[in-house]
Design a protein around this motif. Sequence first.
Motif: not given
Length: 247
Positions: A104-109, A113-117, A123-125
Amino acid sequence: MLEPSLKIEELAFAYPDGNQALFGVNLVINKGERVALLGPNGAGKTTLVMHLNGIHETTHGKIFVSGQLVDAQDKEGLKKIRSQVGIVFQDPDDQLFMPTVGEDVAFGPYNMGLRGAELEKVVTKALALVGMSEYKDRPPHHLSFGQRRRVAVATVLAMKPEILVLDEPSSNLDPASRRELADILRSLDVTVVMVTHDMPYAYELCERAVILSQGIIVADDKTKNVLTNEKLLKDNRLELPVGFSIN
């Protein structure tokens, strides 16, 4: 001089049925301010908020986010605005729809266009900011209401917004969850617009309060000054809870 986070000029809006919701609203919110948006039901608060990232198209007046015009016709510009103005809705289930909290947190970024590390770092932050790191792999529907609201905040923070808009953030929270969310909101380095009927929460978190009534701004002052003006509150159908006093 820094551009204000938000500048609204003569914003007016009528719904297709002819109901006029806003009548020439003017408002400037500077970077880092926390502003409570108060008003009775039907005052136009939600309508105003829905304009901030182009959910409602601006038909009269202008809105600027960090100096950029909110323009529904400018699709690329609007995409940027929607990453800068993050709205946390009253019901977190309106925002959480992926199998896990982390997704869910990763969905927007991810959709930006964000990927990988790089995506993982964002998401971690965001989860760390709301104290939900350990729940990353949990299904959202397994969480308490207060935890889901914190995850909803994280989904917005992951976009690194200029403005965080919160719609009734304290509603349906138990006292501990209410306090935890307040601590999180105080710690964030972001401009906050908080739509609320919770006067103590507004007083606790926002140094400035704006009252919207019948589609116009009728007060804009320090929160303490607004909440200690008995006539102003009464005229706009706002009440402090019994037993709550402002020193």
